[in-house]
Design an enzyme around this catalytic site. Sequence first.
Site, mmCIF file in Angstrom:
data_model
loop_
_atom_site.group_PDB
_atom_site.id
_atom_site.type_symbol
_atom_site.label_atom_id
_atom_site.label_comp_id
_atom_site.label_asym_id
_atom_site.label_seq_id
_atom_site.Cartn_x
_atom_site.Cartn_y
_atom_site.Cartn_z
ATOM 1 N N ASP A 9 0.858 -1.179 0.000
ATOM 2 C CA ASP A 9 0.000 0.000 0.000
ATOM 3 C C ASP A 9 0.897 1.233 0.000
ATOM 4 O O ASP A 9 1.856 1.304 0.780
ATOM 5 C CB ASP A 9 -0.901 0.019 1.232
ATOM 6 C CG ASP A 9 -1.922 -1.115 1.229
ATOM 7 O OD1 ASP A 9 -1.966 -1.875 0.244
ATOM 8 O OD2 ASP A 9 -2.674 -1.235 2.215
ATOM 9 N N ASP A 131 -15.295 -4.226 -1.232
ATOM 10 C CA ASP A 131 -14.854 -3.837 0.109
ATOM 11 C C ASP A 131 -16.097 -3.718 0.981
ATOM 12 O O ASP A 131 -16.958 -2.869 0.729
ATOM 13 C CB ASP A 131 -14.097 -2.514 0.057
ATOM 14 C CG ASP A 131 -12.880 -2.587 -0.864
ATOM 15 O OD1 ASP A 131 -12.273 -3.670 -0.934
ATOM 16 O OD2 ASP A 131 -12.560 -1.579 -1.513
#
Length: 239
Positions: A9, A131
């Site tokens: 990330d 998500d």
Amino acid sequence: MIELIPAIDIIDGKCVRLSQGDYGSKKVYNENPVEVAKEFEANGIRRLHVVDLDGAASHHVVNYRTLDLISSRTSLIIDFGGGLKSDEDLIIAFENGAQMVTGGSIAVRNPDLFCRWIDRYGSGKIILGADVKDRRIAVNGWKDESTCELFPFLKDYTQKGIEKVICTDISCDGMLAGPSLDLYKEILAEHPTLYLIASGGVSSIADIEALHEAGVPAVIFGKALYEGRITLKELQAFL
């Protein structure tokens, strides 16, 4: 064998992790994501999940230079997500080395565009990002909750040609408390041919073993690796 997909990330070109998508919880693990990627590759990892967290917050791709560096200095298969909101963003991702891209918010906010991507690039290159928070799809870097419920969302997009889904339980992500096994089992019971990529909560090699035993095809993990709860040596059993 379950496919192992470490995550990198990125914020400000650095390798970071968040907890439950909270940008205020940012922890920098390495100033140079390329070093991290090269170490993964040296230990037998073949695929990488790269998330542009700046892009997710800014609604357009930001860290494409970092993507280019990782792709040009390793042979890893990269799927890239974060900030993909337009055809231009998609082109930037592919031109900078992504072999696959993951669309989450775009699949909720602009389904017509996302479906055009599926038609144009094929289900091998376009991954659906689901998500989930309380079984609803979250968007915009997980800051907002949509009215889309998970199972109708999955049914709709599998009918439109999607074959690969990254499903992240936001309540688990970055918490090192174990993945949402029951949720993944439920998804696979309804969609047995889906290439489901579990994401969020992995805290140990036992969690990966449990996902493998449940028939989950692939798993994304990050914090457990960066915190030393899983070692690259332990992962050799799955490679």
